[in-house]
Design a protein around this motif. Structure first.
Motif, mmCIF file in Angstrom:
data_model
loop_
_atom_site.group_PDB
_atom_site.id
_atom_site.type_symbol
_atom_site.label_atom_id
_atom_site.label_comp_id
_atom_site.label_asym_id
_atom_site.label_seq_id
_atom_site.Cartn_x
_atom_site.Cartn_y
_atom_site.Cartn_z
ATOM 1 N N UNK A 153 0.821 -1.209 0.000
ATOM 2 C CA UNK A 153 0.000 0.000 0.000
ATOM 3 C C UNK A 153 0.861 1.268 0.000
ATOM 4 N N UNK A 154 1.962 1.258 0.749
ATOM 5 C CA UNK A 154 2.821 2.444 0.808
ATOM 6 C C UNK A 154 3.456 2.767 -0.537
ATOM 7 N N UNK A 155 3.530 1.784 -1.428
ATOM 8 C CA UNK A 155 4.044 2.060 -2.767
ATOM 9 C C UNK A 155 3.120 3.003 -3.531
ATOM 10 N N UNK A 156 1.848 3.029 -3.141
ATOM 11 C CA UNK A 156 0.908 3.953 -3.780
ATOM 12 C C UNK A 156 1.331 5.404 -3.599
ATOM 13 N N UNK A 175 18.216 -2.532 -16.055
ATOM 14 C CA UNK A 175 18.119 -2.775 -14.617
ATOM 15 C C UNK A 175 16.936 -3.674 -14.318
ATOM 16 N N UNK A 176 17.078 -4.444 -13.256
ATOM 17 C CA UNK A 176 15.973 -5.256 -12.759
ATOM 18 C C UNK A 176 15.165 -4.420 -11.762
ATOM 19 N N UNK A 177 13.894 -4.265 -12.038
ATOM 20 C CA UNK A 177 12.992 -3.569 -11.117
ATOM 21 C C UNK A 177 12.257 -4.629 -10.308
ATOM 22 N N UNK A 178 12.570 -4.772 -9.017
ATOM 23 C CA UNK A 178 11.917 -5.818 -8.222
ATOM 24 C C UNK A 178 10.401 -5.654 -8.203
ATOM 25 N N UNK A 179 9.718 -6.720 -7.934
ATOM 26 C CA UNK A 179 8.261 -6.659 -7.820
ATOM 27 C C UNK A 179 7.868 -5.672 -6.733
ATOM 28 N N UNK A 180 6.830 -4.910 -7.003
ATOM 29 C CA UNK A 180 6.258 -3.964 -6.031
ATOM 30 C C UNK A 180 7.365 -3.159 -5.353
ATOM 31 N N UNK A 181 8.006 -2.337 -6.160
ATOM 32 C CA UNK A 181 9.168 -1.589 -5.674
ATOM 33 C C UNK A 181 9.219 -0.213 -6.312
#
Length: 445
Positions: free
Chosen positions: A276-279, A408-414
């Motif tokens: 949720x904080x990723x929002x 670059x690798x963008x991690x899940x939900x990051x």
């Protein structure tokens, strides 16, 4: 600042927003192979900074240690460069704003102020849609109110704080427990009184970026001349309503700030819920890349749903903010970048201090391999900082740049921030060397 009624209204607006999104055809999705192209010559808005409000009258002042956490930019600090403070209607309470404001200034932040009410001697009650206790500024007190704001500017200056700007009114269109202003009343004040204020003037600070509050100012030559910053709150504002074509048309030389929000909610103890904080990062992306805001200002800095936990530590919502605020410093300029290169990936880019900063958000549940291409600028390596479910603005391995591109690798939900020195040098960004943001009804606690 926000009552239970307002919270319900924001929920309703959010529902309307969701419905509108459902009814509007979705834009074509980018293919999996889409690059993020960063055009360093295509300049957008100048960034003033990121921050929040300190409101000791309602929840107590930040402590000395918490000020360091908020406005410092070292390890475990937010790097905020904007502080909003409160113009109490009682001058005897103005001293409460001084210490935290002085600390912010000492850290290189800018400070602006917003009033909720004029002094009671300047207001009157009136009948607003059956509410006979509604309050407004008396029409014969407009000049006196401008002087009241000047007095606050002078008081703060005499106590070591040169305000960057002062607002005419907090949320004039959602004033159930403070002072109402109609669009016509705001226009009248801006035309005939705001010019006497000895500070940059912010208006109108609508609670939900309602353009009916600001359109009249933009369409009036004198009112526009007296406004320096168009301020807006974005409670319940759909992203589709973030762009403001009339401001683009009429607002040359003016600044555009988002001066208050919390997102996506103010639930108890919600600040550390992930994803949720990723929002928060996603909201900031839209504020920067879609609305072209130059400042992004949260509600309470320290709160159970804010960037700083009640114990003074940084929350996950704060981590999301810090992925912007620690690296995109005052005076940096947003540059054109592919906004939505892949499903659930959102990017924006900025330059300043001979660096490029790219913020990439992956809202999806799987990692994404994302390619970035730099145009009209070169770099040799990129430093990387990541916040996800387990990491908090954590440094990751640097990435080499080849032929002006890197993957670059963008991690899940990051949310990931990339920083590169422009030219042939290597990035020197490290976690310790960032470059230099009657009674009152108590709001949601």
């Amino acid at each position: 600042m926000i009552s239970g009624v307002k919270k319900s209204l924001c929920t309703l607006l959010a529902c309307v927003t969701v419905l509108s999104v459902m009814l509007v055809p979705a834009p074509p999705k980018a293919s999996a192979a889409s690059d993020v192209t960063v055009n360093l010559s295509a300049e957008k808005q100048v960034i003033r900074g990121f921050g929040g409000i300190n409101l000791p009258a309602w929840i107590g002042d930040l402590t000395a240690a918490q000020r360091e956490t908020a406005f410092g930019n070292g390890p475990n600090q937010l790097g905020f460069s904007v502080l909003r403070i409160y113009v109490d209607d009682n001058k005897n309470n103005w001293y409460r704003e001084v210490e935290t404001a002085k600390s912010a200034i000492a850290h290189g932040a800018i400070v602006f102020a917003s009033p909720w009410n004029p002094p009671s001697s300047m207001t009157e009650t009136f009948n607003r849609n059956g509410d006979t206790s509604a309050k407004r500024l008396r029409y014969d007190k407009y000049a006196a109110y401008a002087q009241h704001l000047n007095d606050f500017v002078t008081y703060m200056k005499n106590n070591g704080v040169n305000l960057y700007a002062i607002s005419v009114q907090n949320e004039p269109d959602y004033a159930h427990t403070w002072t109402w202003w109609t669009p016509a009343e705001m226009l009248n004040f801006m035309k005939n009184n705001a010019g006497s204020i000895n500070c940059r003037v912010i208006a109108p600070e609508s609670f939900s970026y309602m353009k009916n509050m600001s359109d009249p100012i933009l369409n009036d030559t004198q009112a526009l001349a007296n406004m320096d910053i168009l301020g807006a709150h974005t409670y319940g504002t759909s992203f589709s309503n973030f762009p403001y074509p009339l401001f683009k048309q009429k607002g040359a030389g003016k600044e555009l700030w988002m001066t208050e929000v919390y997102y996506p909610n103010s639930d108890n103890n919600s600040a550390n819920r992930w994803p949720e904080a990723l929002d928060v990062a996603y909201h900031m992306h839209n504020a920067m890349a879609e609305a072209d805001f130059q400042a992004y200002v949260w509600w309470y800095i320290r709160r159970q749903y804010g960037p700083m936990n009640e114990d003074g530590t940084i929350s996950k919502r704060g981590d999301s903010m810090a992925q912007f605020s620690k690296f995109i410093r005052p005076g940096y300029v947003r540059v054109d970048a592919t906004k939505n290169p892949n499903t659930n990936v959102y990017t924006s880019a900025y330059k300043g201090d001979n660096k490029v900063v790219i913020v990439a958000i992956n809202r999806g549940t799987s990692a994404v391999s994302q390619n970035f291409v730099l145009q009209n600028g070169t770099a040799s390596s990129v430093s990387t900082w990541i916040t996800d479910a387990s990491r908090k603005v954590a440094a990751s391995a640097s990435i080499n740049v080849s032929n002006n591109s890197f993957t670059a690798q963008l991690p899940a939900q990051s949310v990931t921030t990339f920083v590169a020195a422009l030219g042939n040098g290597r990035s020197t960004v490290s976690e310790t060397t960032y470059e230099a943001e009657t009674s009152i009804t108590v709001p949601v606690q």
